[in-house]
Each structure stands twice: as structure tokens, then as C-alpha cells.
Write a protein that holds these residues in place. Structure first.
Motif, PDB file in Angstrom:
ATOM      1  N   SER A 153       0.497  -1.341   0.040  1.00 10.76           N
ATOM      2  CA  SER A 153      -0.018  -0.010   0.069  1.00 10.76           C
ATOM      3  C   SER A 153       0.885   1.515   0.045  1.00 10.76           C
ATOM      4  O   SER A 153       0.412   2.506  -0.381  1.00 10.76           O
ATOM      5  N   THR A 154       2.131   1.067   0.330  1.00  8.68           N
ATOM      6  CA  THR A 154       3.028   2.235   0.605  1.00  8.68           C
ATOM      7  C   THR A 154       4.392   2.187  -0.393  1.00  8.68           C
ATOM      8  O   THR A 154       5.113   2.917   0.077  1.00  8.68           O
ATOM      9  N   TRP A 181       7.048  -4.363  -4.075  1.00 10.36           N
ATOM     10  CA  TRP A 181       6.486  -5.212  -2.847  1.00 10.36           C
ATOM     11  C   TRP A 181       7.045  -6.588  -2.692  1.00 10.36           C
ATOM     12  O   TRP A 181       7.268  -7.015  -3.701  1.00 10.36           O
ATOM     13  N   PRO A 217      -9.149  -1.373   3.930  1.00  8.43           N
ATOM     14  CA  PRO A 217      -8.672  -0.354   4.867  1.00  8.43           C
ATOM     15  C   PRO A 217      -9.889  -0.207   6.062  1.00  8.43           C
ATOM     16  O   PRO A 217     -10.734  -1.001   6.095  1.00  8.43           O
TER      17      PRO A 217
END
Length: 521
Positions: free
Chosen positions: A176-177, A197, A487
Motif C-alpha cells: 500500500s505504500t 513490494w 482499509p
């Protein structure tokens, strides 16, 4: 938009109930470390130290030694609640002119501040504030701890030597980041594989991927041997400050050496036949207190009445919070993505402890010499000048953390949550569920909630009864959603409860890693 999620899946967590001590944490292995300390004869504070450092290793994107937070400690022998504020501060060398407004509207992270050029207050070395977590833990251990500091850090050192296992959930969080982590070479080296990732462990029984946290292990080992203040006064402090300055940040050895967590009486909030002990000062404690003050005057007899009252109380409290709170430079009651854990030992001592890096992965900057992921506490400040919480140097951050110790009749509980501005909504409702409606810990943690945290709409769990949703919709805009793994539309709480010599613990039901663990497991 129609959700593709299953309409029949039911998620529940087992509530631990025992006469022994319990630790409830967002990571089960951290809870186990705390429970082992209790089993060895440690105090709730000793368990909190062990749990804090382990969760900082195994959930590094949420918290760690280079973050901050707050805790409320309840001592059974004296019947007193003590608050420890180990919030972050802006460095003395911070230059406000380095954070010009971009004119591009509202920033897209946790707060509705105006956007700063290059998001310098959100990501990168300039977003790093002076960390406080280690000194907060050190102050608590110095006062109440029974076991040696080095022994309490040993589990975290061991976990860091082994490295965090990248299972499906860890890989999802890192993914996600990924773009932001790739901007810092040291963050990319720690979390990513060739800028992407990482490979997921667990697709087959033979696959295993672990992060290389060996430098973090060395830092934790040095901290174990040198004591809590070595994080601020020793070689570890010097190398961390140098790393941050080499990347363009402000953190200095002077900032670290001058940092002291605040310890004093918790704020007592009387409420109907109950009482809550919360953080004073620049935390969400005053916002919680204001919420309960408004709620006390409301009729909570029916579910529609109760949730209508929750929404109004939270709206009122958040309007006041966002408009008036901040570190003005005067002496206040206290100085100046997140994880929460709660502890109760067999004697009834309790700890409600919240620690954070602020955003997920903090500043997305890793100190290469220490292996620590650094916070982005500067984002807590409003970049527009002339307001109570405006950005300035050497100033305490206005935190969202809200650890609470409550008592109602024969029951006492320690609650808190992660989730930024969503925290107060969760903790206030859970507290009311127990105090007003007599819910068990199991009932409270499984009950659907709403979130009201400053936005125009009430966010409501679609599992709430239809008459509750209709009542909320009649009073203002409502968005319905489900509790999911990611989320999180709502905060992620953890709590313990004690009644008649028996202890219980539970964590957010959708947290895949969270669990409550008893010392007699």
C-alpha cells in the motif's frame, strides 16, 4: 458502488477470561511477550515495556522507538491513575519557511490541512519530530518496574534478529505504500525487493520471506544494555541525529538530549455512575472528556437515541478540538498509523498504552545506522500560521491518542485504539457500551459502531439496525460501510476488563494479527 465482499461471512474473536494477567495487542506475538513477563512475576508496566518494543519490531509501520504516544497507568494499591505523555516535539532547528503552502487544496493524508509543497510535512526527513516513546517507557519502568530493563527488551532483540515474517497481511501493508517507500533508499532496502513490494511468505508451506532487521536488533541490544536514556544521550542518539540531518532533516543531539516525557495525574472524568481517567493536555483526552460531558445529558434508552447522541456528542467535541487546541507556547497541563495495547496483571494494575509513528510507515525514512523507521510527527501541526496548532519549532504535537482507564460499579477497564482521528469515536462508544449499557467485553468489541471525526458525514457500520441508520440519516449525511481487514473505516481498539478478580481481554475483530493473551495460556 456495490461491494464484492461476502455477505455471509461472520468474524468473531474469542475473549480471554482468566484470574491471571492479560495483554491485548494488535500483534499476537507482542501480546505473548508481555504475557511471558507477567508469568515471570513482572508488573503490568514490565509487560507493557516488553510488548511495546516487540510490537515496534513486528508492526514497524505503525510504531516503534522513533515514535511517540501516551499511556494511562492504574495502580491497584493506591487507586491512582497516572498519565505519561511521551508525545513528539518539533525540532528546535525547524524552519517554518521550509514548509510553504502549495495552493493545491487539502492534503490527502490524515488531517484536513492545506497541502505543503512536496508534502514536506508528511514525508521525508523534514517531517521527522523528536521521538518520545522510549523515554515514556523508561519513566514508567523506573517508577513501577520489577524486572531488569535489559530482560524486558530481550524478546524484541530476538524478534529483530529473526526478522519480521512477510505474510499476506504484511505484504499487503507494504504494497500500500511501495511508491513512497521507494523514495528513500534505506526504506526501500528494508521493505522492498528491487523497488517492488516483497514476495509473500506462505503461498506454500516451504516459502518464507523475512525482513532484514539486524541493524534494528543491534540498536535494541545497545538500548537494552544502556538503559532508556541511552536513546537520547548516547551513541545511538548521535548516529540517529546524523542520519536524519544527512537526509535534510532537523533532528539534533540537542533535541534528543533535552527530551523528557511528562508524568502526572490523569484527568478524572465523572460520568453518570462511572468515572474515566484520561490524558490531559495535547492529546485526545480533553476531546473524550467533552464527548462524555455532552453524552451525559442525552437519553440513551433506545439504540436510535443512543447512536444519535453519540453522533452529536462527537460532532460537538471535534468542532471544539479542531478549532481551539494546540501548543501556544504557554505552560499547559501537560507538555506538549498507531498501535494500542492494554495490560492488566493479576493484582489489578492496568496500562492503557498508545504509541505511533503517525502516518503508516511514518516519514517513510529509515535511519541507516540504527535500522529504525522514523516518525512524521510534523504532520500533526497545521501548516497555516496564526492558529493554535500552527507549525513552529520546539513545540509539542497535538496528538489523537486516547488511552482510557474506566471504572463502573465492580468493573474496571483499560481501552484505547489506533486509527488517527477515528480513535475518540471508538473509545467513547466502547466506554459507553460498558458504562451505560452493561455490555460484556465480548459484546462491546463485537458491537457495530459509528465514526464521527470532523468530517461532514457520519460513517456507520452497515450492520447497525435499520432504525439506527434511518435515525442518523434523518439528522445528517451518512455513509455506510463494513468492518474489513483493510482499509479500516473505523478505529482498531484493544482492551482489558477486570471484574471480581477475573480479567478479560479482546482486540478489534477484523485485525488479523491482534489477540489477547493470558499469562496462563
Amino acid at each position: 458502488m456495490t461491494s464484492s465482499l461476502s455477505r455471509t461471512q461472520v468474524t468473531r474473536k474469542v475473549v480471554v477470561e482468566t484470574p491471571h494477567g492479560v495483554v491485548a495487542s494488535q500483534h499476537r506475538l507482542a501480546a505473548e511477550a508481555g504475557a511471558e513477563v507477567l508469568k515471570a512475576g513482572g508488573d503490568a508496566v514490565d509487560a507493557a515495556v516488553a510488548c511495546s518494543f516487540v510490537v515496534g519490531v513486528l508492526e514497524p509501520w505503525m510504531s516503534g522507538p522513533a515514535g511517540g504516544g501516551a499511556a494511562v497507568h492504574w495502580r491497584a494499591d493506591t487507586g491512582e491513575a497516572t498519565a505519561i505523555n511521551f508525545g513528539m516535539r518539533s525540532p528546535k532547528g525547524l524552519r517554518v519557511e521550509d514548509f510553504p503552502l502549495s495552493g493545491e487544496g487539502v492534503a490527502g493524508d490524515l488531517f484536513p490541512w492545506e497541502r505543503v509543497v512536496e508534502d514536506r510535512n508528511v514525508q521525508g526527513a523534514k517531517a521527522i519530530a523528536v521521538p518520545g516513546t522510549v523515554d515514556g517507557l523508561g519513566r514508567a519502568h523506573e517508577r513501577w518496574g520489577r524486572m531488569p530493563w535489559a530482560e524486558l527488551l530481550a524478546p524484541a532483540v530476538e524478534h529483530a534478529r529473526r526478522g519480521l515474517l512477510v505474510d499476506w497481511y504484511a505484504a499487503l501493508i507494504i504494497a500500500s505504500t511501495t511508491r513512497e517507500l521507494a523514495k528513500d533508499p534505506d526504506a526501500a532496502a528494508l521493505f522492498l525487493e528491487d523497488g517492488r513490494w516483497p514476495t509473500i511468505s506462505g503461498w506454500t508451506a516451504l516459502a518464507e520471506k523475512r525482513l532484514d532487521q539486524s541493524r534494528m536488533a543491534d540498536s535494541l541490544d545497545a538500548l537494552a544494555q544502556g538503559g532508556a536514556r541511552s536513546f537520547y544521550d548516547g551513541d545511538l542518539a548521535a548516529t540517529m541525529a546524523r542520519d536524519v540531518q544527512d537526509k535534510g532533516g532537523y533532528l539534533s543531539t540537542d533535541d534528543l538530549a533535552g527530551y523528557r516525557a511528562w508524568m502526572g495525574a490523569a484527568r478524572r472524568v465523572a460520568y453518570r455512575d462511572a468515572a474515566f481517567h484520561v490524558m490531559p493536555g495535547l492529546t485526545a483526552g480533553p476531546t473524550f472528556a467533552r464527548t462524555m460531558e455532552v453524552l451525559e445529558r442525552a437519553d440513551l434508552a433506545s439504540p436510535p437515541d443512543a447512536f444519535s447522541a453519540y453522533a452529536e456528542a462527537l460532532r460537538t467535541a471535534y468542532r471544539e478540538r479542531l478549532g481551539t487546541m494546540g501548543d501556544t507556547g504557554e505552560v499547559p497541563e501537560a507538555p506538549g498509523c498507531t498501535t494500542h495495547f492494554s495490560v492488566v496483571d493479576r493484582d489489578g494494575n492496568m496500562v492503557a498504552h498508545t504509541q505511533t509513528l503517525l502516518s503508516i510507515f511514518g516519514s517513510r525514512v529509515v535511519s541507516p545506522s540504527t535500522g529504525l523507521l522514523m516518525n512524521n510527527g510534523i504532520m500533526w501541526f497545521d501548516p497555516v500560521q496564526g492558529r493554535p496548532n500552527s507549525l513552529a519549532s520546539n513545540k509539542a504535537c497535538l496528538m489523537n491518542v486516547c488511552p482510557v482507564v474506566g471504572e463502573t460499579g465492580p468493573r474496571r477497564f483499560a481501552f484505547g485504539a489506533s486509527g488517527g482521528r477515528k480513535i475518540v469515536s471508538a473509545v467513547a462508544q466502547l466506554s459507553s457500551f460498558v458504562a451505560d449499557h452493561g455490555m460484556t467485553l465480548d459484546e462491546a468489541f463485537h458491537h457495530p459502531r459509528i465514526d464521527v471525526s470532523g468530517g461532514p458525514a457520519v460513517i456507520a457500520d452497515e450492520a447497525l439496525p435499520a432504525d439506527v441508520l434511518d435515525r442518523l440519516a434523518a439528522e445528517g449525511p451518512v455513509k455506510t460501510t463494513r468492518r474489513t481487514v483493510l482499509p479500516y473505516a473505523f478505529a482498531c481498539p484493544a482492551g482489558v476488563l477486570r471484574e471480581d478478580g477475573r480479567n478479560a481481554g479482546c482486540t478489534e475483530i477484523m485485525s488479523p494479527w491482534g489477540d489477547a493473551v493470558s499469562e496462563d495460556r
